[in-house]
Design an enzyme around this catalytic site. Sequence first.
Site, short mmCIF file in Angstrom:
data_model
loop_
_atom_site.label_atom_id
_atom_site.label_comp_id
_atom_site.label_asym_id
_atom_site.label_seq_id
_atom_site.Cartn_x
_atom_site.Cartn_y
_atom_site.Cartn_z
N HIS A 1 -26.33 -22.80 -33.89
CA HIS A 1 -24.84 -23.68 -34.48
C HIS A 1 -24.96 -24.37 -34.42
CE1 HIS A 1 -25.90 -19.65 -37.24
NE2 HIS A 1 -26.36 -19.50 -36.01
N GLU B 1 -28.44 -30.14 -8.45
CA GLU B 1 -28.18 -30.33 -6.90
C GLU B 1 -28.96 -30.22 -5.73
OE1 GLU B 1 -24.57 -28.10 -4.67
OE2 GLU B 1 -23.18 -29.68 -5.62
N LYS C 1 -15.93 -37.65 -4.25
CA LYS C 1 -14.21 -37.09 -3.65
C LYS C 1 -13.50 -38.41 -2.67
CE LYS C 1 -16.57 -32.92 -2.49
NZ LYS C 1 -17.14 -31.92 -1.56
O1 PA5 Z 1 -23.25 -26.83 -2.83
C1 PA5 Z 1 -22.65 -27.19 -1.90
O2 PA5 Z 1 -22.66 -26.73 -1.02
C2 PA5 Z 1 -21.33 -26.89 -2.82
O3 PA5 Z 1 -21.35 -27.25 -3.77
C3 PA5 Z 1 -20.51 -26.07 -1.62
O4 PA5 Z 1 -19.78 -25.03 -2.22
C4 PA5 Z 1 -18.64 -26.88 -2.73
O5 PA5 Z 1 -19.05 -28.56 -2.53
C5 PA5 Z 1 -18.32 -25.64 -2.07
O6 PA5 Z 1 -17.55 -26.37 -0.20
P1 PA5 Z 1 -16.62 -25.90 0.81
O7 PA5 Z 1 -17.21 -24.56 0.93
O8 PA5 Z 1 -16.71 -26.78 1.83
O9 PA5 Z 1 -15.40 -25.95 0.06
#
Ligand code: PA5
Length: 446
Positions: free
Chosen positions: A305, A284, A419
């Site tokens: 393996h 990310e 999403k």
């Molecule tokens: O790193 C990030 O920002 C994402 O992985 C969020 O943590 C994840 O989408 C969850 O979001 P939220 O805490 O708003 O539910």
Amino acid sequence: MSIQLNINNAGLRAHELEFVRPQVEAAFKTVTEKSGAGHEMLGWLDLPETYDREEFARIKAAAKRIQAQSKVLVAIGIGGSYLGARAGLEFVKGPFGNQLGEKGVEVYFAGSNLSSDYLQNIFDVIGERDFSVNVISKSGTTTEPAVAFRFFKEKLEAKYGKEGSKERIYVTTDAKKGALRGLAVAEGYETFVVPDNIGGRFSCLSAVGLLPMAAGGMDIDQVMQGCADACKAYANPDLMSNDAMKYAATRFIMLMKGKKVEILASYEPSLTMFGEWYKQLMAESEGKDNKGIFPVSANFTTDLHSIGQFIQDGSRMLFETVLWVKNAKHELKVPHDPANVDGLNFASGVPVAEINEKAMKGTLLAHVDGGTPNLLITIDRLDDYGFGELCYFFWKSLAISGYMIGVNPFNQPGVEAYKKNMFALLGKPGYEDAKGALEERLKSLS
Ligand code: PA5
């Protein structure tokens, strides 16, 4: 520091680190001076000095209350609101921590997928036992945790009544805004804060991760001490004596050489979820603008393996970072068998940890011989302190390498694409325009 980085097998020529010194030092400065893209999300950088001590005390008190009132905590969250806590608990308590943990409640994680079978399995595991819920979501509207929370809220209210369930629901969300904050205030749930200046994948040492970790029996004072010591150690601006900088620089050189995939390999199943946490952190943070190193994690010797063949001999696009734990917690020696049918008596009496170490060293050399460069990160042991220390090491290094490759390491615009499609297909208000075109394209699937 208990973390040591060895890049002797990365295949670098003597001058190579020196040649990237200007880039790595500039990126280090951009991080520490908070002057780069996304700098407003650098709240984790001095977290050990700035974290909210009052909230920290409330987290410890809430964890004790959960332990007194329940056998099980269901932690509901996804991505950054999930991975760190699970990684921490497995790091310290092992993969069977829920069954074997002497301290703390069993912790199960929900809201990190949309599988009805998985949800039902958690209901079945809890059975008639007392449970509490920690719902963790910055936005409060993320689909996966929102779906799971509806189920667990309903179950709590059915079991303990509306009033009783209020004592068992703990909400970790935005300090001021969002759907979950509104609900928590309206219902009177105890709340904790997802800090505004810390992104999900950097948030596991805020209330996001600390409450489930503490309820599960981790010593969060030790976690924060490890983080604090790492924060001091990796503030050192000298490339040659700062392993977080050196790791960033070496990864950058690997990428320049066409090694676009990094495998974080460990030899401890307790590190499986740490590998998942690492994948989110790296992917990310770096994977944007058509750039970045693709992060993969593996558990050896298990995966030797399976994907071991590819690492040894497949397409040469990989480098490997071994996360090695120096001290096993338990000494188990291979039993002697007079019949020796399996021919294993050469190892009778040898500690399994020693066999694991020989496997690691032999594999490392074999992979290097096969053309997979190796970076070796050694940590002392799998404890609370080490978890805090290692999180900070990876955060700092990743922030530096993100700036080195020229991306904003602190946003994640690509996460939204799936999403939007999912909401349009489900008919969520506001997404109507996209629905027709998507359904047309989906005809190709039928
Ligand atoms: O790193 C990030 O920002 C994402 O992985 C969020 O943590 C994840 O989408 C969850 O979001 P939220 O805490 O708003 O539910």
